[in-house]
Design an enzyme around this catalytic site. Structure first.
Site, PDB file in Angstrom:
ATOM      1  N   GLY A 211       0.818  -1.206   0.000  1.00  0.00           N
ATOM      2  CA  GLY A 211       0.000   0.000   0.000  1.00  0.00           C
ATOM      3  C   GLY A 211       0.847   1.249   0.000  1.00  0.00           C
ATOM      4  O   GLY A 211       2.025   1.215   0.373  1.00  0.00           O
ATOM      5  N   PRO A 213       2.418   4.884   1.003  1.00  0.00           N
ATOM      6  CA  PRO A 213       2.881   5.318   2.317  1.00  0.00           C
ATOM      7  C   PRO A 213       1.736   5.963   3.105  1.00  0.00           C
ATOM      8  O   PRO A 213       0.936   6.692   2.545  1.00  0.00           O
ATOM      9  CB  PRO A 213       3.949   6.368   1.997  1.00  0.00           C
ATOM     10  N   GLU A 434      -3.474  32.468 -12.443  1.00  0.00           N
ATOM     11  CA  GLU A 434      -4.328  31.504 -11.732  1.00  0.00           C
ATOM     12  C   GLU A 434      -5.742  31.506 -12.292  1.00  0.00           C
ATOM     13  O   GLU A 434      -6.345  30.451 -12.479  1.00  0.00           O
ATOM     14  CB  GLU A 434      -4.347  31.806 -10.226  1.00  0.00           C
ATOM     15  N   HIS A 437      -5.935  29.433 -15.366  1.00  0.00           N
ATOM     16  CA  HIS A 437      -6.103  27.996 -15.088  1.00  0.00           C
ATOM     17  C   HIS A 437      -7.571  27.697 -14.798  1.00  0.00           C
ATOM     18  O   HIS A 437      -8.138  26.742 -15.318  1.00  0.00           O
ATOM     19  CB  HIS A 437      -5.312  27.593 -13.841  1.00  0.00           C
ATOM     20  N   ASP A 509       3.846  24.005 -14.700  1.00  0.00           N
ATOM     21  CA  ASP A 509       2.710  23.624 -15.546  1.00  0.00           C
ATOM     22  C   ASP A 509       3.200  22.870 -16.768  1.00  0.00           C
ATOM     23  O   ASP A 509       2.660  21.823 -17.118  1.00  0.00           O
ATOM     24  CB  ASP A 509       1.957  24.882 -16.005  1.00  0.00           C
TER      25      ASP A 509
HETATM   26  P1  ADP Z   1       2.458   2.964   6.539  1.00  0.00           P
HETATM   27  O1  ADP Z   1       3.210   2.024   7.397  1.00  0.00           O
HETATM   28  O2  ADP Z   1       1.485   2.308   5.630  1.00  0.00           O
HETATM   29  O3  ADP Z   1       3.313   3.934   5.788  1.00  0.00           O
HETATM   30  P2  ADP Z   1       1.460   3.842   9.046  1.00  0.00           P
HETATM   31  O4  ADP Z   1       0.855   2.581   9.516  1.00  0.00           O
HETATM   32  O5  ADP Z   1       2.772   4.185   9.617  1.00  0.00           O
HETATM   33  O6  ADP Z   1       1.550   3.872   7.469  1.00  0.00           O
HETATM   34  O7  ADP Z   1       0.418   5.006   9.295  1.00  0.00           O
HETATM   35  C1  ADP Z   1       0.773   6.202   9.898  1.00  0.00           C
HETATM   36  C2  ADP Z   1      -0.329   6.695  10.791  1.00  0.00           C
HETATM   37  O8  ADP Z   1      -1.465   7.089  10.050  1.00  0.00           O
HETATM   38  C3  ADP Z   1      -0.815   5.644  11.739  1.00  0.00           C
HETATM   39  O9  ADP Z   1      -0.062   5.636  12.912  1.00  0.00           O
HETATM   40  C4  ADP Z   1      -2.253   6.066  12.012  1.00  0.00           C
HETATM   41  O10 ADP Z   1      -2.309   6.999  13.060  1.00  0.00           O
HETATM   42  C5  ADP Z   1      -2.648   6.745  10.734  1.00  0.00           C
HETATM   43  N1  ADP Z   1      -3.443   5.836   9.920  1.00  0.00           N
HETATM   44  C6  ADP Z   1      -3.095   5.358   8.713  1.00  0.00           C
HETATM   45  N2  ADP Z   1      -4.049   4.553   8.228  1.00  0.00           N
HETATM   46  C7  ADP Z   1      -5.013   4.487   9.148  1.00  0.00           C
HETATM   47  C8  ADP Z   1      -6.261   3.798   9.243  1.00  0.00           C
HETATM   48  N3  ADP Z   1      -6.707   3.011   8.270  1.00  0.00           N
HETATM   49  N4  ADP Z   1      -7.001   3.970  10.365  1.00  0.00           N
HETATM   50  C9  ADP Z   1      -6.560   4.771  11.351  1.00  0.00           C
HETATM   51  N5  ADP Z   1      -5.402   5.439  11.331  1.00  0.00           N
HETATM   52  C10 ADP Z   1      -4.633   5.313  10.241  1.00  0.00           C
HETATM   53 ZN    ZN Z   2       0.263  27.612 -13.273  1.00  0.00          ZN
END
Ligand code: ADP
Ligand code: ZN
Ligand code: MG
Length: 611
Positions: A211, A213, A434, A437, A509
């Site tokens: 997934g 980040p 702007e 656009h 752009d």
């Molecule tokens: P990844 O490891 O996928 O990069 P993380 O698990 O570190 O992301 O997510 C970072 C923070 O974002 C988590 O600690 C949480 O607080 C929040 N978060 C992300 N996804 C969710 C979710 N589905 N439900 C609740 N909180 C989430």
């Molecule tokens: Zn522009």
């Protein structure tokens, strides 16, 4: 994942070493005795040994002190004498052992101190060396090894999850229903392996969480730990990559050994792309190390007995970079995708993180959810936090809807930079740019609606026109991409139509236009098929440490045809944009004037011009 307390503190620091040296120095000083004389050292009168003995015989002396060959004496009237004897002659030889005399004779023994001093001189360097070695090895293991005291390089740094400390549950993960279902099954498998074995089902060995980040992969890993009633070992891929070749592999071995001893167990490898990259790419120590570590993981995964209840869960946001061998059946053969949250999931995530925040009554998280297409869970959490911070700064008693709205903009476009000084002339150009656009986008069929126009600097941008999708979309049509190009041309063309020239402000752009056109032709087969055909043309850049070279899988003729197609798409969209702007030139000027005054135009204000 948070480090468990066992691993948290760095136990060693350079000060400790300095302290040890200081202690050695201090004990040396203590063992090397000072002159412990009881006789005042005040200018002694030097006399011959004979006259000294004479005074002794006549009982004039109160104290006598003998140190090596030096004799000091103090008479009853306070006079201090000094004389010297042969080093070999002792008290008896000199006749100073006459008990009828009043003088107190004291022999200061310096030989004892000397022996200690000599021993120390001989031993100290070795002591120092040993201390130094211990220091070095502990430091090294603190950097890379963690447990195991000195020489514990190859020990895995896996953290065993302490349930009493963290209690992340599946309910802490909002949305991501499919992913949760999948891992729930796994947890159940470990809790009741018999049930599955009886049916003849095999436990999956490896599960890959994939997934973008911030979508909650690490969070889900933590939730599995909280839910599973089995030992949970967690490591991050980067922890295997060390400066010493071979350390990573031996850590993997150690990690699996520990897990097997504690089976059933779960091993969670976060950010596995740090080790799992394609092998055989380039050269250099780092690659070798990674390769060895990866091979070790593969070996360990293959080496499981079929009924060993160990499940390995790995997380990555770059599944495309992973080595194919990792994804083979019997290894990480199950993939669980965690998508960016959709509208409903976003609302759930917002609600979850709003739990511990004070929201004003009447705030509508659904509205925020609808405005945040493309936000990850982490972005949403950040959004709520920004809103809470700004509410605190303004000394409000709760978080209002406008705090939330501002936070959406801040998170997606960076904070406002009002301090940036921009001249009136430049502001005028920015405003027309702007609005260009906005109008170009507004009069196409497929562009997202204009959400906001602003000439306040944000992050790196001088102004923004913000188009906002109204719903989650998973497919982008050719028409939409073309329309997007039209609206991207809007800024530059407005500058040209109004001021007769363009500025550097349009460079971003143009970059985006070129990228769009290129991907349309090369990736999506949207170019004229007579010229380039519906073929995916790949242009790989093979990274080597130090070298970068491009590798095309198409001929020079095709390259030229691609360039021509890209050029055609760009020119056509530019023409379409110019046409729209020319038609609405008076309106463009009017809106830009207003924008200059107001600095921001909302969606409603913008739409009002076209009623
Ligand atoms: P990844 O490891 O996928 O990069 P993380 O698990 O570190 O992301 O997510 C970072 C923070 O974002 C988590 O600690 C949480 O607080 C929040 N978060 C992300 N996804 C969710 C979710 N589905 N439900 C609740 N909180 C989430
Ligand atoms: Zn522009
Ligand atoms: Mg993560």
């Amino acid at each position: 994942m948070k480090p468990s307390p066992k691993n948290a503190p760095r136990r060693n620091n350079p000060f400790k070493f300095l302290l040890i040296i200081a202690l050695i120095g201090a004990s040396l000083a203590l063992l090397f005795p000072k002159d412990m004389s009881t006789i005042s050292t005040e200018k002694p009168e030097e006399i011959s040994l004979t006259s000294f003995l004479e005074k002794y015989q006549q009982d004039e002396l109160k104290t006598i002190e003998i140190k090596d060959s030096q004799i000091k004496a103090e008479s009853f009237d306070g006079q201090v004498y000094q004389t010297f004897k042969e080093p070999s002659s002792n008290i008896k030889d000199l006749g100073l052992n006459d008990l009828t005399k009043k003088a107190a004779v004291k022999v200061v023994d310096t030989s004892g101190g000397k022996i200690w001093f000599n021993i120390l001189i001989g031993v100290a360097p070795f002591l120092l060396l040993i201390f130094f070695l211990i220091f070095i090895s502990r430091r090294a293991s603190a950097m890379g090894g963690g447990e195991g005291g000195p020489f514990g390089f190859g020990k895995s740094r896996a953290k065993v999850y302490d349930k009493t400390k963290h209690r992340t549950k599946f309910t802490d993960v909002a949305g991501a229903q499919e992913a949760k279902d999948e891992v729930t099954e796994v947890v159940d498998f470990l809790k009741n392996p018999k049930k599955y074995h009886k049916m003849g089902a095999k436990i999956p060995k490896g599960i890959l969480l994939v997934g973008a980040p911030g979508t909650g992969k690490t969070l889900l890993g933590r939730a599995i730990a909280g839910e599973a009633e089995v030992p949970f070992f967690s490591v991050s891929g980067s922890e295997f990559v060390e400066m010493f070749v071979g350390v990573g592999a031996s850590r993997v071995r150690d990690l699996f050994k520990t897990a097997k001893r504690n089976a059933p167990a779960i091993i969670f490898i976060d950010e596995i792309d740090a080790i799992g990259k394609h092998r055989g790419q380039g050269s250099g120590g780092g690659h070798d190390e990674r390769e060895q570590t990866l091979n070790q993981i593969l070996t360990e995964m293959d080496g499981f007995e079929p009924d060993t209840s160990i499940i390995i869960i790995a997380a990555t946001n770059r599944p495309d970079t992973l080595d194919k061998a990792l994804l083979r059946p019997g290894r990480f053969d199950r993939r669980v995708h965690i998508d960016l949250p959709d509208m409903v999931a976003r609302q759930q995530i917002l609600a979850l993180h709003a739990n511990n925040k004070i929201l004003a009554s009447g705030t509508d998280l659904k509205k925020i959810a609808s405005k945040t297409v493309g936000f990850s869970g982490a972005d949403l959490e950040n959004l709520l936090n920004e809103a809470a911070i700004s509410a605190t700064k303004k000394r409000q008693k709760d978080i209002t809807q406008s705090d939330l709205d501002n936070a959406v903009e801040k998170v997606s476009m960076g904070p406002e930079r009002r301090s940036r000084k921009i001249s009136e002339d430049e502001k005028k150009i920015i405003a027309h740019h702007e609005v260009g656009h906005a109008i170009a986008g507004h009069f196409t069929k497929n562009c997202e609606p204009v959400h906001k126009i602003s000439i306040i600097s944000r992050g790196g941008a001088l102004g923004v026109t913000w188009f906002l999708p109204e719903e989650d979309k998973y497919l982008v049509s050719e028409e939409k991409m073309k329309d997007e190009m039209i609206s991207l041309h809007g800024g530059r063309m407005a500058e040209r139509l109004i001021f007769g020239q363009t500025t550097t402000g349009a460079s971003n752009d143009l970059e985006r236009i070129s990228k769009l056109a290129r991907s349309m032709v090369m990736t999506y087969g949207m170019g004229d098929s007579k010229k380039v055909g519906p073929v995916v043309f790949a242009e790989k850049s093979k990274g080597w440490s130090g070298f970068d070279f491009h590798e095309k899988d198409f001929s020079e003729d095709t390259a030229r045809a691609i360039d021509e197609e890209v050029h055609r798409l760009i020119i056509e969209s530019e023409a379409a944009c110019t046409k729209i702007l020319k038609e609405h030139l008076p309106m463009l000027k009017k809106i830009a004037e207003d924008l200059l005054k107001k600095e921001n135009l909302s969606r409603e204000e913008f739409l009002a011009y076209f009623k």
